[in-house]
Design an enzyme around this catalytic site. Structure first.
Site, PDB file in Angstrom:
ATOM      1  CG  HIS A  89      78.491  20.107  -8.861  1.00 18.59           C
ATOM      2  ND1 HIS A  89      77.374  19.517  -9.411  1.00 18.59           N
ATOM      3  CD2 HIS A  89      78.806  21.142  -9.676  1.00 18.59           C
ATOM      4  CE1 HIS A  89      77.032  20.174 -10.511  1.00 18.59           C
ATOM      5  NE2 HIS A  89      77.894  21.165 -10.689  1.00 18.59           N
ATOM      6  CD  GLU A 118      75.928  20.581  -4.620  1.00 22.74           C
ATOM      7  OE1 GLU A 118      76.363  20.091  -5.692  1.00 22.74           O
ATOM      8  OE2 GLU A 118      74.729  20.891  -4.466  1.00 22.74           O
ATOM      9  CG  ASP A 138      77.083  15.441  -8.725  1.00 27.61           C
ATOM     10  OD1 ASP A 138      77.612  16.566  -8.819  1.00 27.61           O
ATOM     11  OD2 ASP A 138      75.856  15.262  -8.776  1.00 27.61           O
ATOM     12  CG  HIS A 189      74.359  17.548 -13.142  1.00 29.47           C
ATOM     13  ND1 HIS A 189      75.282  16.520 -13.188  1.00 29.47           N
ATOM     14  CD2 HIS A 189      74.461  18.080 -11.896  1.00 29.47           C
ATOM     15  CE1 HIS A 189      75.904  16.431 -12.020  1.00 29.47           C
ATOM     16  NE2 HIS A 189      75.426  17.371 -11.214  1.00 29.47           N
TER      17      HIS A 189
END
Length: 247
Positions: A221, A218, A161, A154
């Protein structure tokens, strides 16, 4: 601007004619109203197109504001609110920046989703490393927050996301909310209703076909493979109230 002026002159001309024909037939009035609506639509479309930028001439590693290049995305930037697992606002304002190469891949992936009546919705994009330090201060646990010394993709502008929404803005059921840390959010958890598994599969397979890869724990992500080796960045975008250009 010239086109808009011509359209306005045309509108004034129609209005003038209408005033001189107070007994005009309903069909003529309806035709005039339809013409006005069409002209307004043309002007609004031209305004929208003028606001969008092109990737031409931009280095793949440059940072860009995604909304400047496409108006087909949806945003719910959670870290600009307190509606996140930190229970704290860590962005001054809601913006989605990425590297150019990430933005290009996202635009193309979104085009494919749109053929199925869907759009990408963003929860988080590029994250300044200073924000990573702030998040670490609030939750100093590598299970939930990447250590800012090492950094996250990120922080490199190569991770997003996301989820999917239909054209009415309704989210597809992915089984959990964003930033749910538990087995139910895992990609390899097959103990879920089939519609949830299908939705995750659609998101995952499409994103992977455009150069992204996911992480097991996740479902939201995605990292751009070509962005893994970029440097950690720490620039801060300007918020609207600052009245300052960012690029």
């Amino acid at each position: 601007m010239k086109i808009i002026i011509v359209l306005l002159v045309f509108v004034v001309s129609i209005t003038s004619c209408k005033n001189n024909k107070t007994n005009a037939e309903p069909a003529l009035k309806k035709q005039e109203e339809d013409t006005l609506v069409h002209l307004v639509d043309i002007v609004e479309t031209q305004k929208k197109e003028k606001q969008l930028r092109s990737f031409n001439g931009l280095a793949d590693t440059s940072f860009v504001r995604l909304a400047d290049f496409s108006d087909d995305f949806v945003y719910d930037m959670r870290y600009a609110t307190e509606n996140n697992f930190l229970k704290a606002k860590v962005y001054d304002c809601a913006e989605c920046y990425t590297r150019v190469k990430t933005a290009k891949a996202l635009v193309e992936a979104n085009k494919e989703f749109m053929t199925q009546g869907l759009k990408i919705k963003f929860y988080d994009c590029y994250r300044p490393n200073s924000v990573q330090f702030l998040m670490w201060k609030i939750v100093p646990n590598p299970q939930y927050v990447a250590n800012p010394v090492k950094g996250s993709i990120h922080n490199k502008g190569g991770a997003v996301d996301i989820t999917l929404v239909n054209f009415d803005g309704k989210e597809l059921d992915m089984g959990t909310d964003f930033d749910f840390f538990g087995k139910r959010a895992y990609h390899d958890n097959m103990e879920l209703p089939q519609n949830i598994l299908d939705n995750r599969k659609l998101l995952k397979e499409t994103m992977e076909s455009y150069g992204f890869w996911s992480i097991r724990t996740e479902w939201w992500h995605y990292n751009l493979s070509a962005g893994s080796n970029d440097k950690i960045a720490n620039f801060k975008w300007a918020c609207p109230q600052e009245n300052n250009e960012t690029n």
